[in-house]
Design an enzyme around this catalytic site. Structure first.
Site, mmCIF file in Angstrom:
data_model
loop_
_atom_site.group_PDB
_atom_site.id
_atom_site.type_symbol
_atom_site.label_atom_id
_atom_site.label_comp_id
_atom_site.label_asym_id
_atom_site.label_seq_id
_atom_site.Cartn_x
_atom_site.Cartn_y
_atom_site.Cartn_z
ATOM 1 N N CYS A 114 0.907 -1.112 0.154
ATOM 2 C CA CYS A 114 -0.101 0.081 0.171
ATOM 3 C C CYS A 114 0.994 1.173 0.005
ATOM 4 O O CYS A 114 0.484 2.237 -0.295
ATOM 5 C CB CYS A 114 -0.938 -0.124 1.322
ATOM 6 S SG CYS A 114 -1.904 -1.468 1.304
ATOM 7 N N HIS A 255 -3.710 6.918 2.589
ATOM 8 C CA HIS A 255 -3.947 5.557 1.919
ATOM 9 C C HIS A 255 -5.361 5.448 2.404
ATOM 10 O O HIS A 255 -5.621 5.631 3.744
ATOM 11 C CB HIS A 255 -2.981 4.527 2.514
ATOM 12 C CG HIS A 255 -3.273 3.231 2.308
ATOM 13 N ND1 HIS A 255 -4.009 2.791 0.955
ATOM 14 C CD2 HIS A 255 -3.224 2.075 3.118
ATOM 15 C CE1 HIS A 255 -3.996 1.593 1.093
ATOM 16 N NE2 HIS A 255 -4.047 1.236 2.192
ATOM 17 N N ASN A 285 -9.895 -0.452 -0.409
ATOM 18 C CA ASN A 285 -8.641 -0.305 -0.285
ATOM 19 C C ASN A 285 -7.827 -0.946 -1.699
ATOM 20 O O ASN A 285 -7.983 -2.376 -2.067
ATOM 21 C CB ASN A 285 -8.155 -1.585 0.761
ATOM 22 C CG ASN A 285 -6.506 -1.225 1.187
ATOM 23 O OD1 ASN A 285 -5.781 -0.713 0.272
ATOM 24 N ND2 ASN A 285 -6.125 -1.995 2.331
#
Length: 329
Positions: A114, A255, A285
């Site tokens: 990520c 994020h 996500n």
């Protein structure tokens, strides 16, 4: 000596297919209220059976090249950030180069999960320091729905597929933003908190069926704790080393992992809610593609104006985390 690093034509791509929370409730023991209250996610995009991570990247890359009027054969480098490549080898970057007809460019993948977008920006800045004439196609692409266990409600509700692309070079003409700073960190001692399986540690023989180690595994409570702490600290470090305060930031783009994490980081940084951008409800996500997709949406929604400074942060498997500053034109 400062290396000039400019971002051109930041574009995104997500597959057409959408999985809503109601769709997931028909697949696993969950419901819209449970997912929304714990994550803030309402839907996520899912690639088609005939698509892979490289295909999503190509879609975004073609938009970027068309928007900035650059031909594939003019590129000098292709970098792909991903934790869900089509294969262990060849790299997604090589596959993208072949599919867009880039020719004999330098191509390789960055594996920082990520944190991949910010790690990749750091790599691009280093390449430009060595070769100021470089024309770098930087893509972030994830096929996370290929790595979720659809029987595990704690993880399958979190992830979606998507990609971004941008052209990075040392010229400001036509640029959308300048990379002012980026800082990347890791702690491999905590590698077991988030794992995306399927590599050589999965010692399968021909004919074996995959087991739970093939899929995303995450220790949610520990991940939350470390994510909030490290994303907050890296933002504070980036601001301090640039002589800035949080009030100098027009927008925080974190994020998009989980709304609770985003809200906790914003609270610890003492930044007003209206200055924290979220689109986790729409995409879930998307790992490395998360921050650039959020930047793209923020720009398209008129949340970014000329001169605005954007603080970015991310946290992912590794463990990795990073923070960075962009100044938009």
């Amino acid at each position: 000596m400062k290396t000039n690093c400019y971002i051109h034509a930041l574009c995104g791509y997500v597959p057409d297919a959408v999985l809503t929370n109601d769709d997931l409730s028909a697949m696993v023991d969950t419901n819209d209220e449970w997912i929304t209250s714990r994550t803030g996610i309402k839907r996520r995009h899912k690639l088609n059976a005939d698509q892979n991570a490289s295909d999503l990247a190509v879609e975004a890359a073609q938009k970027t090249l068309a928007q900035c009027g650059v031909k594939a054969e003019q590129l000098t480098h292709i970098i792909a950030a991903t934790c869900t490549p089509d294969a262990i080898s060849p790299s997604v970057a090589c596959l993208v180069g072949g599919k867009i007809g880039a020719g004999p460019v330098m191509a390789f993948d960055v594996s920082a999960a990520c944190s991949g977008f910010l790690y990749g920006l750091s790599v691009c800045r280093g390449l430009l320091a060595a070769d100021p004439d470089a024309q770098i196609l930087f893509v972030c692409t994830e096929a996370l729905t290929r790595r979720v266990d659809w029987t595990d409600r704690s993880t399958c509700v979190l992830f979606g597929d998507g990609a971004s692309a941008c052209l990075i070079n040392s010229r400001s003409d036509g640029a959308e933003a300048e990379l002012e700073d980026v800082v990347c960190r890791s702690d491999g001692a905590l590698h077991d908190l988030i794992v995306v399986g399927g590599g050589t540690s999965c010692a399968y023989a021909k004919g074996d069926s995959v087991d739970e180690h093939f899929f995303i595994q995450m220790q949610g409570r520990e991940v939350y704790k470390h994510a909030v702490r490290q994303m907050t600290h890296i933002c504070e470090e980036v601001l301090e080393r640039n002589g800035l305060k949080i009030d100098d930031v027009a927008l925080l783009v974190p994020h998009q992992a989980n709304l609770r994490i985003i809200e906790a980081v914003g609270s610890r940084l003492h930044i007003a809610t209206e200055h924290v951008f979220t689109n986790v409800a729409e995409y879930g996500n998307t790992s490395s593609a998360s921050v650039p997709l959020a930047l793209r949406d923020a720009h398209d929604q008129g949340r970014l104006r000329a001169g605005d400074r954007v603080l970015m942060t991310a946290f992912g498997s590794g463990l990795t985390w990073a923070g960075g500053l962009l100044r938009f034109f």
